[in-house]
Write an enzyme that holds these catalytic residues in place. Structure first.
Site, mmCIF file in Angstrom:
data_model
loop_
_atom_site.group_PDB
_atom_site.id
_atom_site.type_symbol
_atom_site.label_atom_id
_atom_site.label_comp_id
_atom_site.label_asym_id
_atom_site.label_seq_id
_atom_site.Cartn_x
_atom_site.Cartn_y
_atom_site.Cartn_z
ATOM 1 N N ASP A 1 0.860 -1.179 0.000
ATOM 2 C CA ASP A 1 0.000 0.000 0.000
ATOM 3 C C ASP A 1 0.895 1.228 0.000
ATOM 4 O O ASP A 1 2.032 1.178 0.510
ATOM 5 C CB ASP A 1 -0.928 0.022 1.213
ATOM 6 C CG ASP A 1 -2.211 0.803 0.960
ATOM 7 O OD1 ASP A 1 -3.276 0.185 0.832
ATOM 8 O OD2 ASP A 1 -2.136 2.053 0.861
ATOM 9 N N ASP B 1 -10.129 -0.111 -6.299
ATOM 10 C CA ASP B 1 -10.971 0.971 -6.813
ATOM 11 C C ASP B 1 -11.474 0.561 -8.196
ATOM 12 O O ASP B 1 -10.685 0.254 -9.090
ATOM 13 C CB ASP B 1 -10.132 2.244 -6.918
ATOM 14 C CG ASP B 1 -10.955 3.475 -7.251
ATOM 15 O OD1 ASP B 1 -12.015 3.328 -7.892
ATOM 16 O OD2 ASP B 1 -10.529 4.578 -6.882
ATOM 17 N N LYS C 1 -15.025 5.084 -14.889
ATOM 18 C CA LYS C 1 -14.983 5.920 -16.085
ATOM 19 C C LYS C 1 -14.053 5.310 -17.137
ATOM 20 O O LYS C 1 -12.974 4.819 -16.818
ATOM 21 C CB LYS C 1 -14.520 7.325 -15.719
ATOM 22 C CG LYS C 1 -15.477 8.057 -14.779
ATOM 23 C CD LYS C 1 -14.981 9.443 -14.440
ATOM 24 C CE LYS C 1 -15.954 10.147 -13.486
ATOM 25 N NZ LYS C 1 -15.471 11.501 -13.110
ATOM 26 N N ASP D 1 -16.706 -6.279 -5.034
ATOM 27 C CA ASP D 1 -18.157 -6.181 -4.887
ATOM 28 C C ASP D 1 -18.766 -5.523 -6.113
ATOM 29 O O ASP D 1 -19.984 -5.549 -6.293
ATOM 30 C CB ASP D 1 -18.507 -5.343 -3.661
ATOM 31 C CG ASP D 1 -18.132 -3.884 -3.888
ATOM 32 O OD1 ASP D 1 -16.924 -3.620 -4.081
ATOM 33 O OD2 ASP D 1 -19.019 -3.011 -3.900
#
Length: 221
Positions: A72, A121, A125, A157
């Site tokens: 991360d 994420d 778009k 999800d």
């Protein structure tokens, strides 16, 4: 910057299980995770965008036969997993602070045995497709740093990201899909993750979302 965040950054500097720019272990780590960081030849398992490290630490607790690395960019996030691992004496877990785009700077070709992409994420778009962690750009990078028999696990999800990813995999001759489900916790594989959930996974399930899952690998050239 808040005092708590500064203190966490100081602790990351001191914690031996955190690998980040500016530390001696960061400069030596590429190609040497098993010998330098873990001093063990056990399989290397990497989780991308690990956040607070719930899944990375959870896996390390239940499987001492593997070495686990959570990746991360947020130092204040990996501090949490790092301090928990140290408190519990888990020597088979570490954290790498870096951007995922720069993974090849920290892992040698074929160095990773197993890779997890957990709730990235979705980047819905069209202009952000290249930023999706399952886009062709990232797949080519994973293909380089993954061992030829290594498996990659993808959980989300987000239905749009799942469908994008599945369709992309189906269109590529170099990818083999081992497992695929639109509802992981109603599937035959629901127990293989030992019930370990990330904070986001719990949040999505509380909202009634189903968890989509694909396990895949790369074919030999």
């Amino acid at each position: 910057m808040g005092r708590n965040k500064l203190e966490r950054f100081r602790q990351n500097e001191a914690n031996a299980n955190v690998v980040q720019p500016g530390k001696e272990n960061f400069e030596k780590i590429k190609g040497n995770w098993k010998s330098v960081q873990f001093k063990s030849n056990a399989p290397l398992v990497v989780e991308l965008a690990c956040g607070r490290g719930e899944f990375t630490v959870g896996q390390a607790r239940v499987d001492a036969s593997k070495n686990f690395v959570g990746v991360d960019i947020k130092g204040s996030r990996i501090w949490k997993g790092s301090t928990i691992a140290i408190a519990e004496g888990l020597e088979n877990v570490a954290f790498l602070r870096t951007q995922i785009e720069l993974l090849e700077d920290s892992f040698e070709e074929k160095e990773i045995d197993e890779l997890w992409i957990t709730f990235p994420d979705p980047r819905p778009k069209d202009r952000d497709e290249r930023k999706r962690l399952t886009s062709p750009k990232f797949l080519e990078m994973y293909k380089k740093i993954m061992g030829r028999e290594g498996h990659v696990h993808f959980k989300t999800d987000n239905t749009g990201l799942y469908e994008y990813t599945f369709d992309l995999f189906e269109s590529r001759e170099d990818i083999v899909i081992y497992k695929n489900t639109r509802d992981f916790y109603q599937s035959e594989w629901k127990d293989i993750h030992h019930g370990i959930m990330t904070r986001y996974e719990k949040m999505f399930m509380d909202k009634g979302e189903t968890i989509k899952y694909i396990e895949f690998g790369f074919k030999e050239a």
